[in-house]
Design an enzyme around this catalytic site. Structure first.
Site, PDB file in Angstrom:
ATOM      1  N   LYS A 154       0.854  -1.185   0.000  1.00  0.00           N
ATOM      2  CA  LYS A 154       0.000   0.000   0.000  1.00  0.00           C
ATOM      3  C   LYS A 154       0.891   1.237   0.000  1.00  0.00           C
ATOM      4  CE  LYS A 154      -3.812   1.976   2.758  1.00  0.00           C
ATOM      5  NZ  LYS A 154      -4.631   1.740   3.973  1.00  0.00           N
ATOM      6  N   SER A 234      -9.414   1.719   3.412  1.00  0.00           N
ATOM      7  CA  SER A 234      -8.641   2.515   2.500  1.00  0.00           C
ATOM      8  C   SER A 234      -7.636   1.703   1.703  1.00  0.00           C
ATOM      9  CB  SER A 234      -7.894   3.595   3.283  1.00  0.00           C
ATOM     10  OG  SER A 234      -6.982   3.011   4.205  1.00  0.00           O
ATOM     11  N   SER A 258      -9.920  -0.648   7.436  1.00  0.00           N
ATOM     12  CA  SER A 258      -9.274  -0.389   6.154  1.00  0.00           C
ATOM     13  C   SER A 258      -8.660  -1.591   5.475  1.00  0.00           C
ATOM     14  CB  SER A 258      -8.195   0.672   6.328  1.00  0.00           C
ATOM     15  OG  SER A 258      -8.793   1.911   6.541  1.00  0.00           O
TER      16      SER A 258
END
Length: 543
Positions: A154, A234, A258
Site C-alpha cells: 500500500k 482505505s 481499512s
C-alpha cells in the site's frame, strides 16, 4: 499500522443505527463507507503510464503473449506452496513470475475499458531483484516461504526506489528509505513488485469521497463490478490488485476497517492483526493508538505466510511486542493439516442472521464441528472515536515527517498539507479536505486525551469480552468490517475470508474476531472454513 484506517466502517449496531440527520459523538459517518455514486474523477491526472513503465519496459520485451498464456494455469489463483512447486519443477523462474505479473498489470490496470487503477508505481529494480532470487535459488540454505514471491505494498508504506505518497500530491516526491516491515520482507527474500493505490491519506482526508480515490492514483475500481460495487477502503488498491491476480499478495494498513473492508469487498483474505504484532515505523500514520499493517491475500495459507514474513520486534515502535514467536508459528499447523473446528465455540450476532450468506457460512462451520451460539451485541458506544483519530494525527503526522519522511518535503504538520492543497484545489482535492480541517481544529488537554483512549479501549473490550466470557467463546463471527471499530479500539485481531456473493454478484466476507495475539488460531479457523466452503471465485473479466 497504518492508515489502514479505512474507517470504512459499516459499523456495528452503534453506528449503523445512528439517524442520518443527528450527529452523535459516536457517529463516524464522515469516514465510513458511502453509498455508491458517480465519480467526480476516474483516471489519474498525475500518473503517466509511460513514466511508470519506463524503467522496466526494455526488460519486458522478451516476455510475449504466448508466454503469458502458457504460464496462466500455473500462476493464476495459485497459493505460495503451489508457486514454489512450479518453480522447483522449472515451469518458471522468479524472473518469469515477476514478468507475468508486470505483463498482467500493464494489460489490465490502466488506460482500457477494464482498467482498475489499483497500482500507483512499479519498482524500477524489480526484474533485477528477481534475477538475484534466481541466482540464489540453488543455494541449499533453507529459504523462507515468502522467498521470490512478488508483493505489492500500500502506498503509505515507505519503500526505497519508489515515492511513498499516501495518494496525495503533497507527498508526490516523498522518497524515503524502507519501513521496518519493508525491510523484513526483503530480509525474507520477498520481491517488492510495486505500490498499490489507496483511499487518499487512508480515507482520513475528504469526508465526502468514494472509497479508493486518491489524487495520485485516481479512482480504484472493483473487478467484480467495475463502477458498480464499492472497492472498500482505505487499502483499496491492495484488495483490488490481489483479487485481479496482479501479485502473489499485498500489504495493507488499517485503523478501523481499512483492511477488512476492501478484503471483503474484493473477495480476498484480509487480516487486521493485534496492535503491536507488526511494526508501524515508516508508515504514513493516522493514529499511533490504532494503526497496524496487515496481509491481504487470495487464500488463508498465503496470509499466514506473509504475516510470518512481516512479523518482528521493532524497538522504535512504542506498541511493538517482543513475543516468543518465530515465523513458522503462523502457518505450520495449516501447512501440516493440523487445524480443526471440532470443539470450537463461536458467537453469531443475532442481528446478522437475516443475511443468507452469513447463515450459510454458519452452517458450514457447524458441519466442520463448531458450536454456534447466537449472541446479542453489547449496548456500548464508542464516544469521541473521531476525536481520538484527530488528536493522534495532530502529533503522529508531524512525527512521520520528521523521522521517516523525505527531507526535501516542505511539510511539518497537517496544516501545511491543507495550505499546500489550497494552491490547486481542483487537482489536489476535488472532494475537499473536510476531515483535515477537523484534525487541526480539535482540542483536548492531556488528561482528556488519556481518558478518551481509556473509555474507547474498555468499551471495545467489553463489546467482545462479555459474550465471549458468558458463552466461553473462541471467537465472534461478523460480516465484512461491520464490527471493525470495536475491534480497533479493543486492539483485537480480526480476519475476513470470502463467504460468497450477493444475487447482484457483490462479494462479502465472513469475519472472525478473537482475543489479542490469537492470529494463529484465527488463521486456522478461517482455513478450515475456506477449504470447506471454497467460496472465492476470481473476477470473470480478469481470468
Amino acid at each position: 499500522m497504518k492508515k489502514i484506517i479505512l474507517l470504512m466502517i459499516l459499523f456495528s449496531s452503534a453506528a449503523c443505527h445512528t439517524q442520518k440527520n443527528v450527529k452523535s459523538e459516536s457517529d463516524i459517518s464522515d469516514i465510513s463507507e458511502k453509498e455508491f455514486r458517480e465519480f467526480k474523477v476516474l483516471d489519474s491526472k498525475n500518473i503517466e503510464n509511460q513514466v511508470v513503465w519506463n524503467a522496466v519496459s526494455k526488460q519486458m520485451e522478451d516476455f510475449t503473449e504466448a508466454e503469458y498464456e502458457r504460464l496462466k494455469p500455473y500462476i493464476l489463483e495459485k497459493n505460495i506452496l503451489e508457486l514454489h512447486k512450479s518453480r522447483v519443477q522449472g515451469v518458471f523462474t522468479y524472473e518469469k513470475l515477476v514478468k507475468f505479473y508486470l505483463y498482467r498489470i500493464k494489460k489490465y490496470d490502466r488506460d482500457n475499458n477494464l482498467s482498475l487503477n489499483s497500482i500507483i508505481s512499479i519498482n524500477p529494480n524489480v526484474i533485477a531483484e528477481a534475477k538475484l532470487r534466481d541466482r540464489d535459488f540453488f543455494n541449499k540454505k533453507l529459504k523462507p516461504l515468502i522467498f521470490g514471491m512478488p508483493i505489492l505494498l500500500k502506498d503509505n508504506i515507505n519503500t526505497e526506489n519508489m515515492p511513498t505518497t499516501a495518494g496525495a500530491i503533497a507527498l508526490k516526491n516523498n522518497n524515503t528509505g524502507d519501513a521496518f516491515i519493508t525491510k523484513r520482507l526483503k530480509e525474507e527474500g520477498a520481491i517488492i513488485l510495486g505500490k498499490a493505490n489507496l483511499s487518499e491519506w487512508a480515507y482520513f482526508f475528504c469526508g465526502d469521497c468514494p472509497s479508493g480515490y486518491s489524487a495520485i492514483g485516481g479512482q480504484t475500481l472493483n473487478p467484480y463490478g467495475r463502477k458498480i460495487f464499492d472497492t472498500g477502503g482505505s487499502s483499496s488498491g491492495s484488495g483490488v490488485s490481489i483479487a485481479a491476480n496482479f501479485a502473489v499478495a499485498a500489504v495493507g494498513t488499517e485503523t478501523a476497517g481499512s483492511i477488512l473492508s476492501p478484503a471483503s469487498q474484493n473477495s480476498v483474505v484480509g487480516l487486521k492483526p493485534t496492535i503491536g504484532l507488526l511494526s508501524r515505523s515508516g508508515i504514513v500514520p493516522i493514529s499511533s493508538t490504532l494503526d497496524t499493517p496487515g496481509p491481504m491475500t487470495k487464500n488463508v495459507i498465503d496470509n499466514a505466510i506473509l504475516l510470518a514474513a512481516l512479523y518482528g520486534y521493532d524497538k522504535t515502535d512504542a506498541k511493538s511486542q517482543a513475543l516468543k514467536y518465530y515465523g513458522k508459528h503462523f502457518y505450520t499447523d495449516i501447512k501440516q493439516g493440523k487445524v480443526s473446528l471440532k470443539g470450537k465455540r463461536f458467537g453469531a450476532v443475532k442481528r446478522l442472521l437475516t443475511d443468507t450468506l452469513y447463515v450459510e457460512a454458519i452452517k458450514v462451520l457447524k458441519q466442520q464441528g463448531a458450536t454456534i451460539i447466537e449472541i446479542e451485541e453489547e449496548n456500548v458506544s464508542l464516544p469521541k472515536f473521531i476525536n481520538l483519530l484527530n488528536l493522534d494525527m495532530q502529533k503522529d503526522l508531524p512525527a512521520y515527517f520528521k523521522n521517516h519522511g523525505a527531507k526535501r518535503l516542505s511539510l511539518s504538520s497537517v496544516q501545511d498539507v491543507i495550505d499546500f492543497n489550497k494552491k490547486d484545489s481542483v487537482n489536489t482535492m476535488p472532494y475537499g479536505q473536510k476531515l483535515f480541517y477537523g484534525i487541526v481544529n480539535d482540542k483536548a488537554n492531556k488528561q482528556e486525551f488519556i481518558d478518551m483512549k481509556n473509555v474507547l479501549h474498555e468499551n471495545g473490550k467489553t463489546f467482545f469480552n462479555n459474550p465471549m466470557q458468558k458463552h466461553n467463546l473462541d471467537g465472534v463471527l461478523s460480516i465484512n468490517n461491520y464490527h471493525a471499530a470495536y475491534a480497533a479500539v479493543a486492539e483485537y485481531p480480526a480476519l475476513t475470508v470470502p463467504m460468497g456473493y450477493t444475487k447482484k454478484g457483490e462479494p462479502k466476507g465472513l469475519t472472525f474476531i478473537g482475543k489479542p495475539f490469537m492470529e494463529k488460531e484465527l488463521l486456522g479457523y478461517a482455513h478450515v472454513y475456506e477449504q470447506a466452503s471454497k467460496k472465492r471465485k476470481a473476477p470473470k473479466n480478469y481470468q
